[in-house]
Design a protein around this motif. Sequence first.
Motif, short mmCIF file in Angstrom:
data_model
loop_
_atom_site.label_atom_id
_atom_site.label_comp_id
_atom_site.label_asym_id
_atom_site.label_seq_id
_atom_site.Cartn_x
_atom_site.Cartn_y
_atom_site.Cartn_z
N LEU A 175 1.46 -14.38 4.58
CA LEU A 175 1.31 -14.45 3.13
C LEU A 175 1.51 -15.90 2.68
CD1 LEU A 175 3.65 -11.42 2.35
CD2 LEU A 175 1.15 -11.41 2.38
N PRO A 176 0.78 -16.31 1.63
CA PRO A 176 1.02 -17.66 1.11
C PRO A 176 2.40 -17.73 0.46
CG PRO A 176 -0.71 -16.53 -0.16
CD PRO A 176 -0.26 -15.58 0.90
N ILE A 177 3.11 -18.81 0.71
CA ILE A 177 4.45 -18.98 0.14
C ILE A 177 4.34 -19.74 -1.19
CG2 ILE A 177 6.70 -20.09 0.48
CD1 ILE A 177 6.33 -19.55 3.52
N CYS A 178 4.93 -19.17 -2.23
CA CYS A 178 4.89 -19.78 -3.56
C CYS A 178 5.81 -21.01 -3.58
CB CYS A 178 5.35 -18.78 -4.61
SG CYS A 178 4.33 -17.30 -4.63
N GLY A 204 14.96 -17.35 6.44
CA GLY A 204 15.07 -16.31 5.43
C GLY A 204 13.91 -16.38 4.46
N LEU A 205 13.63 -15.25 3.82
CA LEU A 205 12.54 -15.21 2.84
C LEU A 205 12.81 -14.07 1.86
CD1 LEU A 205 9.76 -16.73 2.44
CD2 LEU A 205 8.70 -14.78 3.59
N ALA A 206 12.63 -14.36 0.57
CA ALA A 206 12.79 -13.33 -0.45
C ALA A 206 11.39 -12.99 -0.98
CB ALA A 206 13.67 -13.85 -1.58
N ALA A 207 11.22 -11.76 -1.46
CA ALA A 207 9.88 -11.30 -1.85
C ALA A 207 9.26 -12.14 -2.97
CB ALA A 207 9.93 -9.83 -2.24
N ASN A 208 10.10 -12.69 -3.88
CA ASN A 208 9.52 -13.57 -4.93
C ASN A 208 8.74 -14.72 -4.32
OD1 ASN A 208 12.24 -12.74 -5.28
ND2 ASN A 208 12.29 -13.65 -7.32
N GLN A 209 9.19 -15.16 -3.16
CA GLN A 209 8.57 -16.34 -2.54
C GLN A 209 7.16 -16.07 -2.05
OE1 GLN A 209 12.25 -17.19 0.02
NE2 GLN A 209 11.37 -19.22 -0.34
N VAL A 210 6.80 -14.79 -1.94
CA VAL A 210 5.42 -14.46 -1.59
C VAL A 210 4.74 -13.77 -2.78
CG1 VAL A 210 5.74 -14.44 0.90
CG2 VAL A 210 6.17 -12.34 -0.39
N GLY A 211 5.25 -14.07 -3.99
CA GLY A 211 4.59 -13.61 -5.20
C GLY A 211 4.86 -12.17 -5.60
N ARG A 212 5.87 -11.54 -4.98
CA ARG A 212 6.20 -10.15 -5.29
C ARG A 212 7.65 -10.06 -5.75
NH1 ARG A 212 3.04 -6.59 -2.17
NH2 ARG A 212 4.08 -4.96 -3.34
N PRO A 213 7.91 -10.08 -7.06
CA PRO A 213 9.30 -10.06 -7.53
C PRO A 213 9.96 -8.69 -7.38
CG PRO A 213 7.80 -10.22 -9.39
CD PRO A 213 6.95 -10.18 -8.16
N LEU A 214 10.18 -8.30 -6.13
CA LEU A 214 10.85 -7.05 -5.78
C LEU A 214 12.09 -7.38 -4.98
CD1 LEU A 214 7.71 -5.09 -4.58
CD2 LEU A 214 9.09 -4.53 -6.59
#
Length: 177
Positions: A4-7, A46-56
């Motif tokens: 996924l593209p990272i924001c 680490g990665l949070a869902a916001n970082q791939v454009g999904r604020p979950l």
Amino acid sequence: MSLLPICIYPDPVLRQKAERVKNIDNGIQRLIDDMVETMHNAPGIGLAANQVGRPLSVLVIDIQRDESESGLIVLINPEMVSARGETTFEEGCLSVPEYFASVVRHEEVVVRGLDRRGEKIEIAAEGLLAIALQHEMDHLEGKLFIDRISPIARDIFKRRWKKKSKEEREETLLCLD
Ligand code: NI
């Protein structure tokens, strides 16, 4: 699975508070698989869902350097149970590339949430794992590590960031799907 593209900062999705996941359905399973692959590929710890454009409210962490021994953690709807002590660590973030700064955080944390099967889990962490948990949980609150650095350091960061080419920033500004 797919990458996924990272924001990248200042993408507004990074400032959104993540919504709680109500139903761990196939879409969430897919999101988790893609986030794990994206994190390992970056590479990041680490990665949070916001970082791939999904604020979950979903985060993944893997602090193992050795790929044969995966320390993968998947946390859904994480909550801080307790925190103590203080530690300083030089942090970076996949959404703020090529910038690192000292951040003060709790030395030990206890976090609870759900795993990808929907089972309740509680994690008692210290050291790098405790830092990673706090960093990723900040993302889910719409917070970045640059919010936690000194005003002087933030000033330097902003000046340096402005120097980056306008085209480069426009290209990565929006990645909401
Ligand atoms: Ni980050």
